[in-house]
Design an enzyme around this catalytic site. Structure first.
Site, PDB file in Angstrom:
ATOM      1  N   CYS A  77      22.688 -95.320  -9.636  1.00  0.00           N
ATOM      2  CA  CYS A  77      22.593 -94.542 -10.868  1.00  0.00           C
ATOM      3  C   CYS A  77      23.728 -93.530 -10.952  1.00  0.00           C
ATOM      4  O   CYS A  77      24.319 -93.324 -12.027  1.00  0.00           O
ATOM      5  CB  CYS A  77      21.238 -93.841 -10.956  1.00  0.00           C
ATOM      6  SG  CYS A  77      20.851 -92.774  -9.544  1.00  0.00           S
ATOM      7  N   THR A  78      24.078 -92.917  -9.823  1.00  0.00           N
ATOM      8  CA  THR A  78      25.141 -91.912  -9.820  1.00  0.00           C
ATOM      9  C   THR A  78      26.505 -92.552 -10.038  1.00  0.00           C
ATOM     10  O   THR A  78      27.354 -91.997 -10.753  1.00  0.00           O
ATOM     11  CB  THR A  78      25.119 -91.114  -8.504  1.00  0.00           C
ATOM     12  OG1 THR A  78      23.847 -90.481  -8.361  1.00  0.00           O
ATOM     13  CG2 THR A  78      26.214 -90.063  -8.487  1.00  0.00           C
ATOM     14  N   GLY A  96      26.609 -92.437  -1.769  1.00  0.00           N
ATOM     15  CA  GLY A  96      27.655 -93.453  -1.638  1.00  0.00           C
ATOM     16  C   GLY A  96      28.429 -93.636  -2.919  1.00  0.00           C
ATOM     17  O   GLY A  96      29.291 -94.504  -3.019  1.00  0.00           O
ATOM     18  N   THR A 142      13.316 -88.663  -5.160  1.00  0.00           N
ATOM     19  CA  THR A 142      12.929 -90.053  -5.390  1.00  0.00           C
ATOM     20  C   THR A 142      11.872 -90.473  -4.376  1.00  0.00           C
ATOM     21  O   THR A 142      11.532 -89.738  -3.453  1.00  0.00           O
ATOM     22  CB  THR A 142      14.156 -90.988  -5.267  1.00  0.00           C
ATOM     23  OG1 THR A 142      14.686 -90.902  -3.941  1.00  0.00           O
ATOM     24  CG2 THR A 142      15.225 -90.629  -6.276  1.00  0.00           C
ATOM     25  N   ILE A 153      12.146 -98.422 -11.052  1.00  0.00           N
ATOM     26  CA  ILE A 153      13.153 -99.109 -11.850  1.00  0.00           C
ATOM     27  C   ILE A 153      12.589-100.406 -12.404  1.00  0.00           C
ATOM     28  O   ILE A 153      12.818-100.755 -13.577  1.00  0.00           O
ATOM     29  CB  ILE A 153      14.431 -99.372 -11.029  1.00  0.00           C
ATOM     30  CG1 ILE A 153      15.048 -98.046 -10.559  1.00  0.00           C
ATOM     31  CG2 ILE A 153      15.449-100.167 -11.851  1.00  0.00           C
ATOM     32  CD1 ILE A 153      15.414 -97.084 -11.663  1.00  0.00           C
TER      33      ILE A 153
END
Length: 481
Positions: A289-290, A348, A319, A139
């Site tokens: 991201c989710t 989460g 990842t 990132i």
């Protein structure tokens, strides 16, 4: 002349028009801080073919072709105006002009549509804001690319330093090489040079200091001429207020975490709840991201149909926190080989919805499966709605959300029947609605949401940083609320 020759001549003519647009777009960006868009896609630093492809993509979401012959007059009209820093969507200008019944000339229509960015209404250009990256992983490097890309005017965000732990011989050369070439996202668009003696990386004219430190408390950023900076922590090592407060050193004004925050750290999804950030808040999280992928379409669906309950299943690329081959891992399944297995794991994101959408009363559950692809994931959002509807109605609604709403930078829309995950590498949206996969029956809707969990998320991080730094510029024509 044959039909094929007519088609080829038309293509060459459009190439010529696109080529004439490039210097206009560049000058507006450099001199006035104006970013030219087509349906939320930036045209800054784009090639002739990229400009043509961006225009052609409009048929996927708007339902009809958009030609450079249509948008060029609006672009030329912008050059005659006293514009301030802004984002101007010439695709939307062309689309709204088609349906406008006033019969105005293009120049007058454009002037009225972007009046909020001209004359007494325009924002004054600031001096820019220093940014520090703490950590330089997946990132971190993508955020660096975006910061460098957006530094063209010199008045926005300025990447001043990267803080990393020392990695031995030729450390800075190896880190620069990872910035220069990426197996997923391709070559860096520009030039990179390294000065080992002064520990700097210069990328497209941006001189970036590489600071070696094992702990946040070791660094005095003012010693490097850095002041009032926003520090982006992409290590994920600290996630609560106490841990992240260690970054509030001399020269650092705010801290932005690129992972879900814990405790009372605000979890921000740009486009949904970024307006809740208090001016004096020094520590914020950009969630996961989710979370960024599911919250914007969830909000859109809740606003229009109401949501009683839902479940999200993410099929997520592997990842770096997984093992390449089977080895010990503190998590129960993540120790198994990432490129060889589908791995059930936790997410989460569902519980994070409550922080981003506190008014949503619906219970949202979630789970995740890691799969052997290196980037791009898909979230399957299964919702029970408060009223019955149809598939056609939901798709028309989400298409319009992606085009004209305040969430158009977060939600994209695609109708391609043959789309697969790799097609979305490099997407700048938080999520992309796959129209062909969408299922609706009565009060049940199932949305398939693609997302580049690396690049799309990094774009969301940059948007949050722009907002808290005061360099998030308004978009014209204004989104439909």
């Amino acid at each position: 002349m044959t039909v094929n020759e007519d088609t080829f001549t038309n293509w060459k003519n459009r190439e010529e028009i696109a080529e004439s647009m490039i210097p206009i777009i560049g000058k507006l960006h450099r001199e006035r801080d104006v970013t030219v868009l087509v349906h939320s896609r930036s045209l800054v630093n784009k090639s002739v073919v990229s400009i043509l492809k961006t225009h052609r993509f409009a048929r996927q979401i708007a339902g009809e072709e958009l030609s450079v012959t249509e948008t060029l007059p609006f672009l030329e009209a912008l050059t005659t105006l006293d514009l301030g820093p802004s984002q101007i969507d010439i695709g939307m200008l062309a689309a709204t002009y088609r349906t406008d019944e006033r019969g105005l000339p293009v120049a007058e229509f454009t002037a009225r549509a972007v009046a909020g960015a001209t004359g007494a209404n325009k924002i004054e250009r600031g001096e820019g804001r220093d940014v520090v990256l703490y950590g330089f992983g997946r990132i971190g490097r993508l955020v660096a690319r975006l910061l460098i890309e957006k530094s063209g005017s010199g008045n926005g965000l300025r990447l001043r330093a990267i803080v990393v732990r020392g990695g031995g011989g030729e450390d800075i050369i190896k880190r620069a090489s990872l910035l220069r070439r990426d197996s997923i996202h391709g070559q860096f668009q520009g030039t990179i040079t390294v000065d080992e003696a002064n520990s700097t990386i210069t990328a497209n004219g941006n001189e970036i200091k590489v600071i070696y430190a094992n702990d946040p408390g070791e660094v005095d950023y003012t010693a490097y001429g850095i002041k009032d900076a926003i520090l982006i922590d992409n290590t994920g090592k600290w996630r609560d207020r106490e841990g992240l407060s260690q970054h509030l050193r001399p020269g650092i004004d705010k801290v932005v975490l690129t992972a879900p925050g814990k405790g009372d750290v605000p979890n921000i999804v740009h486009g949904v709840n970024h307006d809740m950030i208090k001016p004096d808040e020094q520590i914020i999280s950009c969630a996961s991201c989710t979370t960024n992928a599911i919250v914007p379409p969830l909000k859109a669906m809740a606003d229009e149909y109401g949501v009683l309950r839902g479940h999200v299943e993410t099929v997520h690329s592997f990842t770096n926190d997984q093992n390449l081959l089977d080895n010990y891992h503190k998590s129960e399944r993540r120790g198994r080989s990432a490129p060889l297995n589908m791995v059930i794991t936790e997410t989460g994101a569902a519980s994070a919805v409550a922080k981003a959408l506190p008014d949503l009363q619906a219970k949202i559950t979630g789970s995740s499966i890691r799969v052997p692809v290196p980037d791009v994931s898909i979230a399957i959002l299964n919702l029970q709605l408060a009223r019955e509807t149809t598939r056609e109605d939901v798709l028309d609604y989400l298409r319009n959300v992606s085009l004209t709403s305040p969430l158009k930078r977060q939600i994209d829309f695609i109708t391609a029947p043959d789309a697969v995950s790799s097609d979305f590498i490099g997407s700048r949206h938080a999520s992309i609605v796959d129209a062909g996969a969408t299922k609706v029956e009565g009060d049940n809707a199932i949305l398939y949401l693609w997302y580049d969990n690396e690049f799309g998320y990094s774009c969301q991080v940059i948007r949050v940083v722009q907002h808290v730094s005061g360099v998030e510029y308004p978009t014209f024509p204004a989104p439909v609320v």
